[in-house]
Design a protein around this motif. Sequence first.
Motif, mmCIF file in Angstrom:
data_model
loop_
_atom_site.group_PDB
_atom_site.id
_atom_site.type_symbol
_atom_site.label_atom_id
_atom_site.label_comp_id
_atom_site.label_asym_id
_atom_site.label_seq_id
_atom_site.Cartn_x
_atom_site.Cartn_y
_atom_site.Cartn_z
ATOM 1 N N ASP A 103 -0.153 -15.724 125.905
ATOM 2 C CA ASP A 103 0.569 -16.952 126.198
ATOM 3 C C ASP A 103 1.321 -17.367 124.946
ATOM 4 O O ASP A 103 0.770 -17.390 123.846
ATOM 5 C CB ASP A 103 -0.414 -18.048 126.622
ATOM 6 N N GLY A 104 2.597 -17.692 125.113
ATOM 7 C CA GLY A 104 3.435 -17.989 123.956
ATOM 8 C C GLY A 104 3.792 -19.446 123.775
ATOM 9 O O GLY A 104 4.543 -19.768 122.857
ATOM 10 N N ARG A 105 3.262 -20.341 124.611
ATOM 11 C CA ARG A 105 3.670 -21.740 124.489
ATOM 12 C C ARG A 105 3.232 -22.333 123.157
ATOM 13 O O ARG A 105 4.029 -22.910 122.410
ATOM 14 C CB ARG A 105 3.105 -22.569 125.643
ATOM 15 N N LEU A 106 1.944 -22.206 122.823
ATOM 16 C CA LEU A 106 1.454 -22.768 121.576
ATOM 17 C C LEU A 106 2.043 -22.035 120.369
ATOM 18 O O LEU A 106 2.334 -22.658 119.339
ATOM 19 C CB LEU A 106 -0.075 -22.704 121.526
ATOM 20 N N ILE A 107 2.241 -20.734 120.494
ATOM 21 C CA ILE A 107 2.869 -19.984 119.409
ATOM 22 C C ILE A 107 4.268 -20.527 119.136
ATOM 23 O O ILE A 107 4.657 -20.727 117.982
ATOM 24 C CB ILE A 107 2.911 -18.480 119.748
ATOM 25 N N THR A 108 5.032 -20.788 120.194
ATOM 26 C CA THR A 108 6.375 -21.360 120.017
ATOM 27 C C THR A 108 6.298 -22.712 119.323
ATOM 28 O O THR A 108 7.073 -23.008 118.406
ATOM 29 C CB THR A 108 7.070 -21.507 121.379
ATOM 30 N N GLU A 109 5.365 -23.532 119.746
ATOM 31 C CA GLU A 109 5.184 -24.854 119.141
ATOM 32 C C GLU A 109 4.873 -24.742 117.655
ATOM 33 O O GLU A 109 5.511 -25.394 116.812
ATOM 34 C CB GLU A 109 4.045 -25.580 119.850
ATOM 35 N N MET A 110 3.889 -23.893 117.328
ATOM 36 C CA MET A 110 3.420 -23.820 115.946
ATOM 37 C C MET A 110 4.401 -23.090 115.031
ATOM 38 O O MET A 110 4.615 -23.499 113.890
ATOM 39 C CB MET A 110 2.045 -23.153 115.894
ATOM 40 N N ARG A 111 5.022 -22.032 115.520
ATOM 41 C CA ARG A 111 5.945 -21.297 114.637
ATOM 42 C C ARG A 111 7.178 -22.117 114.330
ATOM 43 O O ARG A 111 7.738 -22.029 113.237
ATOM 44 C CB ARG A 111 6.283 -19.920 115.204
ATOM 45 N N THR A 112 7.620 -22.966 115.269
ATOM 46 C CA THR A 112 8.779 -23.824 115.001
ATOM 47 C C THR A 112 8.474 -24.782 113.854
ATOM 48 O O THR A 112 9.268 -24.948 112.917
ATOM 49 C CB THR A 112 9.174 -24.605 116.256
ATOM 50 N N ALA A 113 7.303 -25.410 113.921
ATOM 51 C CA ALA A 113 6.912 -26.341 112.865
ATOM 52 C C ALA A 113 6.637 -25.609 111.558
ATOM 53 O O ALA A 113 6.938 -26.115 110.467
ATOM 54 C CB ALA A 113 5.682 -27.130 113.304
ATOM 55 N N ALA A 114 6.076 -24.401 111.654
ATOM 56 C CA ALA A 114 5.805 -23.620 110.441
ATOM 57 C C ALA A 114 7.101 -23.224 109.742
ATOM 58 O O ALA A 114 7.172 -23.222 108.506
ATOM 59 C CB ALA A 114 4.984 -22.379 110.790
ATOM 60 N N TRP A 209 23.446 -43.479 108.865
ATOM 61 C CA TRP A 209 22.070 -43.931 108.629
ATOM 62 C C TRP A 209 21.425 -43.214 107.456
ATOM 63 O O TRP A 209 20.466 -43.697 106.878
ATOM 64 C CB TRP A 209 21.203 -43.673 109.867
ATOM 65 N N LEU A 210 21.921 -42.036 107.117
ATOM 66 C CA LEU A 210 21.254 -41.158 106.171
ATOM 67 C C LEU A 210 21.428 -41.592 104.727
ATOM 68 O O LEU A 210 22.483 -42.114 104.342
ATOM 69 C CB LEU A 210 21.788 -39.732 106.317
ATOM 70 N N LYS A 211 20.412 -41.335 103.925
ATOM 71 C CA LYS A 211 20.534 -41.518 102.483
ATOM 72 C C LYS A 211 21.539 -40.501 101.932
ATOM 73 O O LYS A 211 21.744 -39.441 102.535
ATOM 74 C CB LYS A 211 19.176 -41.315 101.813
ATOM 75 N N PRO A 212 22.148 -40.788 100.788
ATOM 76 C CA PRO A 212 23.133 -39.854 100.225
ATOM 77 C C PRO A 212 22.578 -38.460 99.954
ATOM 78 O O PRO A 212 23.319 -37.481 99.990
ATOM 79 C CB PRO A 212 23.561 -40.546 98.926
ATOM 80 N N ASN A 213 21.261 -38.373 99.682
ATOM 81 C CA ASN A 213 20.674 -37.060 99.394
ATOM 82 C C ASN A 213 19.534 -36.728 100.362
ATOM 83 O O ASN A 213 18.566 -36.052 100.003
ATOM 84 C CB ASN A 213 20.166 -36.993 97.954
ATOM 85 N N ALA A 214 19.649 -37.179 101.598
ATOM 86 C CA ALA A 214 18.611 -36.918 102.599
ATOM 87 C C ALA A 214 18.497 -35.422 102.891
ATOM 88 O O ALA A 214 19.462 -34.662 102.761
ATOM 89 C CB ALA A 214 18.931 -37.670 103.882
ATOM 90 N N LEU A 215 17.304 -35.006 103.283
ATOM 91 C CA LEU A 215 17.085 -33.672 103.824
ATOM 92 C C LEU A 215 16.820 -33.833 105.311
ATOM 93 O O LEU A 215 15.889 -34.529 105.712
ATOM 94 C CB LEU A 215 15.890 -32.989 103.148
ATOM 95 N N VAL A 216 17.648 -33.199 106.131
ATOM 96 C CA VAL A 216 17.508 -33.267 107.583
ATOM 97 C C VAL A 216 17.000 -31.918 108.094
ATOM 98 O O VAL A 216 17.562 -30.873 107.750
ATOM 99 C CB VAL A 216 18.844 -33.614 108.266
ATOM 100 N N ILE A 217 15.959 -31.956 108.893
ATOM 101 C CA ILE A 217 15.427 -30.765 109.545
ATOM 102 C C ILE A 217 15.724 -30.901 111.029
ATOM 103 O O ILE A 217 15.143 -31.742 111.721
ATOM 104 C CB ILE A 217 13.913 -30.630 109.298
ATOM 105 N N ALA A 218 16.661 -30.100 111.527
ATOM 106 C CA ALA A 218 17.133 -30.223 112.913
ATOM 107 C C ALA A 218 16.622 -29.054 113.731
ATOM 108 O O ALA A 218 17.044 -27.918 113.537
ATOM 109 C CB ALA A 218 18.655 -30.267 112.940
ATOM 110 N N VAL A 219 15.692 -29.324 114.654
ATOM 111 C CA VAL A 219 15.061 -28.237 115.415
ATOM 112 C C VAL A 219 15.269 -28.353 116.926
ATOM 113 O O VAL A 219 14.920 -27.441 117.665
ATOM 114 C CB VAL A 219 13.549 -28.162 115.120
ATOM 115 N N GLY A 220 15.822 -29.468 117.394
ATOM 116 C CA GLY A 220 15.961 -29.660 118.834
ATOM 117 C C GLY A 220 17.342 -29.281 119.331
ATOM 118 O O GLY A 220 18.177 -28.752 118.603
#
Length: 312
Positions: A103-114, A209-220
């Motif tokens: 089953d790959g559902r949890l793997i997809t969840e965890m690898r995206t965050a990793a 809205w962002l700070k001048p030196n913000a780090l954005v992580i876009a995964v969706g």
Amino acid sequence: MYVSEQEVRAVLTYETLISAILQALIDYSAGRVQQPPRMILRAGNADDHRNGWFGVMPVVSGDVMGVKTVTFYPANDELGLHTHMAIIALIRRATGEPLAVMDGRLITEMRTAAVSAVAFSGIAPLHFDTAPTSFGILGSGVQARAHIEALKHVWPEMRDIRVSSRNASNAARLAEETNARAVAAEEAGAADVVLTATTSPVPVLKGSWLKPNALVIAVGASGASLRELDDDAMLSSYVVAEGRACVERESGDVLLSGAKVQAEIGEILADPSIARIPRDQRVVFKSVGMAIEDITAARLVWMSIASRTAEQ
């Protein structure tokens, strides 16, 4: 061997997954991974937002080969079902022997965050003068929760977690369960590090809205016609891709804004000394998900279960 989600959960940890993903991303950028473009077919189950898609993601890497088949049905949450579901087949490269189907559902969840945790660990020291402390999240679903857990492994200075969602009750629930604060989108977007983890087809994060030196992580919002960040956010940022070809092909955030990918995370991880991550400009890390990440996680699961079986 069939491996259920319950069995995956029992053996897969962020401690081992993050380090394995780091090496996998380096290998990908170094050309040591065979990974053709993801093939996506529309399910045709509906004519509106309920229409799902079916993706096929093959890869060859190291001593294994494999393929993930993944589905995304955006209306499943209305039915009390996961929007993403998947199956991963793992094969021995030397002989072609099937090793496991899991089953790959949890793997997809965890690898995206990793992947995001690995990207943070590679980018943040080069980008921030001092360790960031505030984390803003746009979205309150599976990935929001997974990212809080994964990032804690590489970001001990995280103190102020802000959650914003179009579903206020979901945001409040997640905030209560993770020692965070439910806030307006503007306040989440003003954090040091901002995660966008939504299925929105239109921008949910504004550059203003962002700070001048913000780090954005876009995964969706994975898809060439979907986006989470507006033009200001994208065009004012130094863009780092999980995989350059994948992001340039599949990310609406990049395609619709006209932003240019300036680096690949595996290149930065392999040799931080050559990275040109700016300290005085925003940075966007964009990921769309790659098969090498799924197979890396599946191999960890298989090796753990095989080892336990051998000891019995």
